[in-house]
Scaffold this motif. Structure first.
Motif, short mmCIF file in Angstrom:
data_model
loop_
_atom_site.label_atom_id
_atom_site.label_comp_id
_atom_site.label_asym_id
_atom_site.label_seq_id
_atom_site.Cartn_x
_atom_site.Cartn_y
_atom_site.Cartn_z
N ALA A 1 4.74 10.35 9.49
CA ALA A 1 4.18 10.42 8.36
C ALA A 1 3.88 9.07 7.90
O ALA A 1 2.61 8.79 7.41
CB ALA A 1 5.11 11.01 7.48
N ALA A 2 4.50 7.88 7.94
CA ALA A 2 4.14 6.60 7.60
C ALA A 2 3.20 6.14 8.45
O ALA A 2 2.21 5.51 7.83
CB ALA A 2 5.30 5.60 7.78
N ARG A 3 2.99 6.47 9.56
CA ARG A 3 1.97 6.15 10.54
C ARG A 3 0.46 6.68 9.79
O ARG A 3 -0.37 6.01 9.88
CB ARG A 3 2.13 6.59 11.89
CG ARG A 3 1.08 6.04 13.12
CD ARG A 3 1.27 6.40 14.32
NE ARG A 3 2.70 5.84 14.96
CZ ARG A 3 2.84 4.65 15.34
NH1 ARG A 3 1.77 3.92 15.35
NH2 ARG A 3 3.81 4.15 15.42
N ASP B 1 0.79 -1.22 0.09
CA ASP B 1 -0.04 -0.04 -0.01
C ASP B 1 0.82 1.14 -0.13
O ASP B 1 0.43 2.30 -0.43
CB ASP B 1 -0.96 -0.01 1.17
CG ASP B 1 -1.88 -1.22 1.24
OD1 ASP B 1 -2.80 -1.24 0.50
OD2 ASP B 1 -1.47 -2.06 2.16
N LEU B 2 2.09 1.36 0.72
CA LEU B 2 3.06 2.29 0.62
C LEU B 2 4.40 1.83 0.41
O LEU B 2 4.80 0.64 0.76
CB LEU B 2 2.82 2.86 2.10
CG LEU B 2 3.81 3.95 2.64
CD1 LEU B 2 3.50 5.01 1.87
CD2 LEU B 2 3.63 4.10 4.05
N VAL B 3 4.94 2.70 -0.50
CA VAL B 3 6.54 2.45 -0.61
C VAL B 3 7.38 3.77 -0.11
O VAL B 3 6.92 5.01 -0.39
CB VAL B 3 6.79 2.45 -2.32
CG1 VAL B 3 8.38 2.39 -2.54
CG2 VAL B 3 5.93 1.42 -2.84
N LEU B 4 8.19 3.37 0.94
CA LEU B 4 8.98 4.52 1.55
C LEU B 4 10.57 4.41 1.21
O LEU B 4 11.14 3.63 1.30
CB LEU B 4 9.08 3.98 3.24
CG LEU B 4 7.75 4.06 3.62
CD1 LEU B 4 7.76 3.17 5.07
CD2 LEU B 4 7.41 5.48 4.11
N LEU B 5 11.03 5.63 0.48
CA LEU B 5 12.27 6.05 0.35
C LEU B 5 13.14 6.32 1.44
O LEU B 5 12.91 6.96 2.00
CB LEU B 5 12.47 6.87 -0.96
CG LEU B 5 11.46 6.66 -2.24
CD1 LEU B 5 11.72 7.73 -3.20
CD2 LEU B 5 11.79 5.38 -2.77
N ALA B 6 14.25 5.39 1.82
CA ALA B 6 14.91 5.61 3.31
C ALA B 6 16.22 5.63 2.79
O ALA B 6 16.99 4.62 3.03
CB ALA B 6 14.38 4.60 4.05
N GLY B 7 16.71 6.74 2.34
CA GLY B 7 18.20 6.85 1.54
C GLY B 7 18.39 5.91 0.55
O GLY B 7 19.23 5.58 0.32
N PHE B 8 17.43 5.99 -0.30
CA PHE B 8 17.43 5.51 -1.58
C PHE B 8 18.02 6.46 -2.57
O PHE B 8 17.24 7.53 -2.95
CB PHE B 8 16.11 5.01 -2.02
CG PHE B 8 16.06 4.13 -3.21
CD1 PHE B 8 16.80 2.91 -3.28
CD2 PHE B 8 15.67 4.49 -4.48
CE1 PHE B 8 16.92 2.04 -4.22
CE2 PHE B 8 15.63 3.83 -5.69
CZ PHE B 8 16.25 2.45 -5.40
#
Length: 210
Positions: free
Chosen positions: A177-179, A78-85
């Motif tokens: 924000a993700a929450r 449902d969600l894609v998180l860029l974390a230092g990508f």
């Protein structure tokens, strides 16, 4: 339960903060474009599926993004998180995940897009610097803003000291924000993000204080 995927390129400090935040969702994969990314070991240690889509194995950005998108879609997040990508994504990739692709940037956007943000902030003489969580759009570092956090810039700051203070805030606001997203509380209206149940904030930040 909603599902999310995290993309990393290195040590994954923001990934760790997300995974340790007790988010109301399931992390179904951690994906890196670099097989040597240290964050993969941490994810494996937590029993999470990890995948590598090495950008160096593809002839073009478009080919890499197509392979990356296919790997992400395999997990149906449902969600894609860029974390230092550390890859600039093609327009086609961004549009494919529009409205469910979040990034964290180490500046108070729209100030200082791109790289070396802490050096730019010091050189510009700003008194407040910080970080921004935003939805990703084809234009670099310019999507609708979810949340920002500001820190004072001290007279004796260098890139490392200022960056460390900003990073501590990144770890807090990205998880927040993700929450909100996973709780279904975010809505995009034009270039604004509305938060259901938000409390009005009237406090002002000032720096320096004397």
């Amino acid at each position: 339960m909603k599902k999310y995927v995290i993309l990393i390129s290195g040590r994954g400090s923001n990934m760790r903060s997300l995974l340790e935040a007790g988010l109301p969702g399931a992390c179904v994969a951690v994906i890196s474009n670099r097989p040597e990314a240290a964050g993969l070991d941490y994810a494996r240690g937590r029993g999470l599926p990890t995948r590598v889509v090495d950008h160096r194995q593809y002839a073009s950005r478009e080919d890499f993004d197509a392979a990356l998108a296919a790997e992400i879609e395999r997990h149906q997040p449902d969600l894609v998180l860029l974390a230092g990508f550390m890859r600039v994504l093609t327009d086609g990739f961004v549009r494919r995940f529009e409205g469910r692709l979040l990034n964290i940037h180490p500046s108070l956007l729209p100030a200082f897009p791109g790289l070396t943000t802490h050096a730019k902030a010091i050189a510009a003489g700003v008194r407040l610097h910080g970080c921004t969580v935003h939805f990703v759009t084809p234009a670099l570092d310019s999507g609708p803003i979810v949340i920002q956090a500001a820190v004072p810039v001290q007279d004796d700051d260098d890139e490392d000291t200022l960056g460390a203070r900003v990073l501590a805030q990144e770890h807090l606001v990205y998880a927040q924000a993700a929450r909100w997203f996973l709780e279904g509380r975010l809505a995009i209206r034009g270039n604004r993000v509305l938060l259901a149940g938000a409390r009005p904030e009237e406090a002002a930040l000032r720096a320096p204080l004397g």
